[in-house]
Design a protein around this motif. Structure first.
Motif: not given
Length: 304
Positions: A62-67
């Motif tokens: 997965i590619n993980y993006i965090c706000h």
């Protein structure tokens, strides 16, 4: 083989997140990028989410993006979609899951109908105890703007869309509720082509919720007003009877939201009931009367 990016926004549901991701990893279509957008903000929920995601990240699955702060599902989906590398975009909520052939069947459907920019599929629904829910909402409806407004439905996980089209439409609009339906309206009013693949290719999990709060009610009413404004801007498409139906539905939806609220909400709902009579057909009178009673009675009587 066309590339597909699946966007999974997540917020306070780390327990079910693995099921969602695994359902994408098990797809028969293999050219898939998975983007998980963590919308928890920096708190214990983010910590729990990272723990669940750790093995997927280590395996580069997965590619993980965090706000850094919670921005809401609309912005989380847009964050993932705008970062996507795929030619197509699909969405999946963190507690729902795909059937194994979902992506492959939707890609083939679009590729075999070259004029299409997107397609929607039907779905299964279950409750938190895995009991099946039968409803007309499970079946995709609405291929034109008129059909969408009168009787269409669109849940984000039903949709597979060309990324270029999604970007041109500037993604999901920032309205408090019903972003999926509003996007459907934008998509169709811009002249893009959609069709229905009438197969149940995903499962949506319904959660029990407490009574709608006054704040939530205000958000829903605001969103209904925005949808109605859009519908009014396209009223030239509709006959007089269809126009009456749209007005009736708008008023009744407000009543349904407000009639179990606090005293001031109940008064508003009663007013909307009386207004709705002008646009209702005779077959609707019984339901309006039922909602009037609900508006007049205290909530403890309604619950009992």
């Amino acid at each position: 083989m066309n590339s597909v990016s699946v966007i999974i926004p997540t917020y306070k549901r780390s327990k079910r997140l693995s099921q969602a991701i695994d359902s994408v990893l098990k797809q028969t279509y293999k050219n898939i990028e998975i983007i998980v957008v963590d919308d928890n903000g920096i708190n214990r929920f983010q910590k729990d989410t990272k723990e669940v995601l750790k093995p997927y990240i280590e395996k580069n699955q997965i590619n993980y993006i965090c706000h850094n702060t919670n921005l809401g599902g609309c912005k989380a989906r847009n964050t993932g979609a705008f970062a996507a590398k795929g030619e197509y975009i699909s969405f999946l909520d963190d507690d729902d899951f795909y059937e194994p052939s979902k992506i492959e069947e939707q890609i083939n459907f679009i590729e075999n109908n070259k004029k299409l920019d997107a397609c929607i599929c039907s779905m299964y629904r279950i409750d938190e105890n895995n009991v099946k829910i039968e409803s007309r909402e499970n079946i995709a409806r609405g291929k034109t703007l008129k059909e969408a407004i009168l009787d269409g439905n669109l849940f984000t996980s039903m949709l597979l869309i060309k990324k270029s089209v999604f970007i041109k439409l500037e993604g999901f609009s920032e309205i408090p509720r019903f972003q999926d339906k509003y996007f459907h309206y934008k998509f169709l009013s811009a002249g893009y082509k959609i069709d229905i693949l009438n197969k149940q290719l995903l499962t949506l999990v319904e959660h029990s919720e407490s009574r709608i709060s006054s704040l939530s009610a205000k958000k829903i009413i605001t969103s209904l007003n925005l949808l109605t404004q859009f519908e009014n801007n396209h009223n030239h498409l509709f006959s007089e009877n269809e126009g009456y139906y749209i007005k009736y539905r708008h008023l009744i939806k407000k009543v349904e939201v407000l009639c179990a609220g606090k005293y001031s909400d109940k008064l508003k709902s009663l007013l909307y009931c009386f207004k709705s009579i002008k646009y209702a057909s005779k077959k609707n009178y019984h339901y309006i009367f039922k909602l009037m009673l609900k508006s007049l009675l205290p909530n403890f009587i309604i619950k009992n």
